[in-house]
Design a protein around this motif. Structure first.
Motif, short mmCIF file in Angstrom:
data_model
loop_
_atom_site.label_atom_id
_atom_site.label_comp_id
_atom_site.label_asym_id
_atom_site.label_seq_id
_atom_site.Cartn_x
_atom_site.Cartn_y
_atom_site.Cartn_z
N HIS A 187 3.55 3.84 2.27
CA HIS A 187 3.75 2.85 3.31
C HIS A 187 5.22 2.84 3.69
N HIS A 224 3.23 -3.87 12.07
CA HIS A 224 3.78 -2.90 11.14
C HIS A 224 5.11 -2.47 11.74
N HIS A 275 -1.56 -7.73 12.40
CA HIS A 275 -0.23 -7.76 11.79
C HIS A 275 0.69 -6.83 12.56
N ASP A 307 5.04 -5.01 6.67
CA ASP A 307 3.94 -5.64 7.40
C ASP A 307 4.17 -7.13 7.53
N ARG A 357 0.85 -1.18 0.00
CA ARG A 357 0.00 0.00 0.00
C ARG A 357 0.89 1.23 0.00
ZN LIG Z 1 1.91 -1.41 7.69
#
Ligand SMILES: [Zn+2]
Length: 459
Positions: free
Chosen positions: A313, A394, A392, A317, A310
């Protein structure tokens, strides 16, 4: 020929004749030699040379098999031992020492006498299921000795000496170690390939740990990656009881091969190094999360790069179930640990002046602002707090305040510690044989692989 290997009397006599001056051997008959030597045998200084030729001659004269007669020691009177009965009990779940003494028919008073005899004896109060106690009980029903089999390698023996006071001896057995080698190529996942190659999950984890500063085992692994591992296998009485440490290993990730060898330094500390003496342990580990729980790990789609799916970003992730452990990527200090609407639960760690790592969307924070943390220390757990579509981690890596991709920043990271020049000779002497051994195992596989490549080229 089989016959010629046997030390027949004739051969021994021949050897003797060569050994002694011919005239001497001829002058004295074999029998008189034997007589003279028999007298020698009983003196202590000859006793130490039981296997020397003259003693064998004695045997020949006596008409017996040479080896047996030469090795027969003077008979010693056997000590008269009181007859003891023996009883072995296994420690079950919830068993106390009292339970076991009661089962063996030994009084509580005797148990306390033993317990109070030494610090080592006090440890008896701490028993673990599976351990075994062997009681030696005399005719009067009194405890003479107790063997505590902690495991197959460790045995503590408590026994009453002549004084009647308990003394203890620790008996330790050394397992036999053999070098083992395994290799594999990854098709679907590291664990599948490792298990197929005959590696235990523990060894797979240890191997991943060795290369954890160079390879992100959650995101970097690709089909066709391969590994070679050399380690010790430990045996007791011919039965495998466990694995020792990895001695040397290599891992080829996306065409790049990393090699590591175990070295025990002058201080006795064991660690892994590159063949030229740089520590495998660097300032940062590549995967700040328990990679075995990465949900997309077994997914073939993972065979494509997943960075920056994405935009904008600024991080990486790692999709993983809620609760998956998150680790500090390196030693440092927690400069912020808190909650915000976009980040959810987050932790920022400063590493020296230049580097910062950030961990977002955690379900749990396990450190506070101001805490010092060690590399690989548990700092939190994966979650989906803040702006996250699913659970998740990050993860962000910043150099001088700028976001960097941890996969490509490696060259700019602090250099790993190296073996000092003064220790290099020692390092080489210890590690080169291991690396040569690893390489000798690797050879057939490499030959096979290059053959495959040639075939592919033809096609
Ligand atoms: Zn992320």
């Amino acid at each position: 020929m089989h016959n010629q290997r046997k030390p027949t009397p004739a051969r021994l006599l021949g050897a003797l004749r060569q050994h002694f001056p011919r005239t001497h051997a001829l002058a004295a008959g074999a029998a008189s030699f034997a007589l003279a030597l028999t007298m020698f045998v009983s003196t202590p200084e000859v006793e130490a040379r039981k296997h020397s030729l003259p003693v064998k001659l004695t045997a020949i004269a006596a008409g017996e098999a040479p080896a047996t007669a030469a090795e027969a020691p003077a008979a010693e009177p056997t000590a008269i031992e009181p007859s003891l009965s023996e009883r072995t009990l296994e420690v079950g779940n919830g068993d106390t020492l009292s339970d076991l003494f009661q089962r063996a028919g030994i009084s509580a008073a005797e148990m306390y006498e033993l317990l109070s005899s030494s610090e080592e004896a006090q440890q008896l109060a701490k028993l673990n299921p599976g351990e075994e106690l062997t009681f030696h009980i005399d005719n009067d029903g009194a405890l003479q000795s107790l063997e505590v089999h902690r495991d197959r390698l460790n045995l503590v023996e408590f026994s009453r000496g002549n004084s009647g006071v308990y003394q203890h001896i620790l008996h330790q057995r050394q397992p036999d170690s053999y070098t083992a080698f395994r290799q594999g190529e990854i098709n679907s996942s590291l664990f599948v390939a490792g298990n197929e190659a005959g590696l235990s999950n523990n060894l797979i984890m240890e191997m991943a740990q060795v290369f954890s500063s160079d390879i992100d085992f959650a995101l970097d692994i690709r089909k066709g990656d391969s590994f070679n591992v050399m380690f010790e296998e430990e045996f007791l009485d011919g039965e495998k009881i466990g694995n020792g440490a990895i001695q040397a290993a290599s891992f080829t990730n996306q065409g790049k091969t990393f090699s590591a060898v175990r070295y025990i330094d002058r201080n006795g500390d064991a660690s892994y190094y590159t063949p030229d003496g740089k520590s495998m342990r660097k300032a940062f580990i590549r995967t700040p999360v328990d990679f075995t729980r990465i949900s997309s790990h077994f997914n073939p789609r993972r065979l494509h790069p997943v960075f920056k799916t994405r935009r904008p970003h600024n991080g990486t992730d790692y999709a993983a179930p809620t609760g998956t452990p998150v680790y500090a990527a390196g030693d440092g200090r927690v400069v912020k640990a808190g909650y915000s609407k976009p980040n959810g639960n987050y932790i920022f760690i400063q590493h020296g002046q230049r580097y910062m790592t950030r961990y977002l969307h955690l379900s749990k924070r396990r450190v506070k602002t101001g805490d010092r943390v060690k590399q690989r220390q548990l700092i939190g757990n994966v979650g989906s707090t803040g702006y996250a579509t699913g659970p998740h981690l990050h993860y962000e890596f910043l150099v001088n305040g700028h976001h960097r991709n941890p996969a490509t920043i490696v060259r700019k990271l602090p250099k790993a510690k190296s073996i000092p020049d003064s220790e290099m000779a020692r390092f080489r002497a210890q590690t080169q044989p291991l690396l040569a051994q690893l390489q000798s195992y690797e050879q057939p596989a490499l030959a096979q692989r290059s053959e495959d490549n040639e075939n592919n080229n033809v096609n």
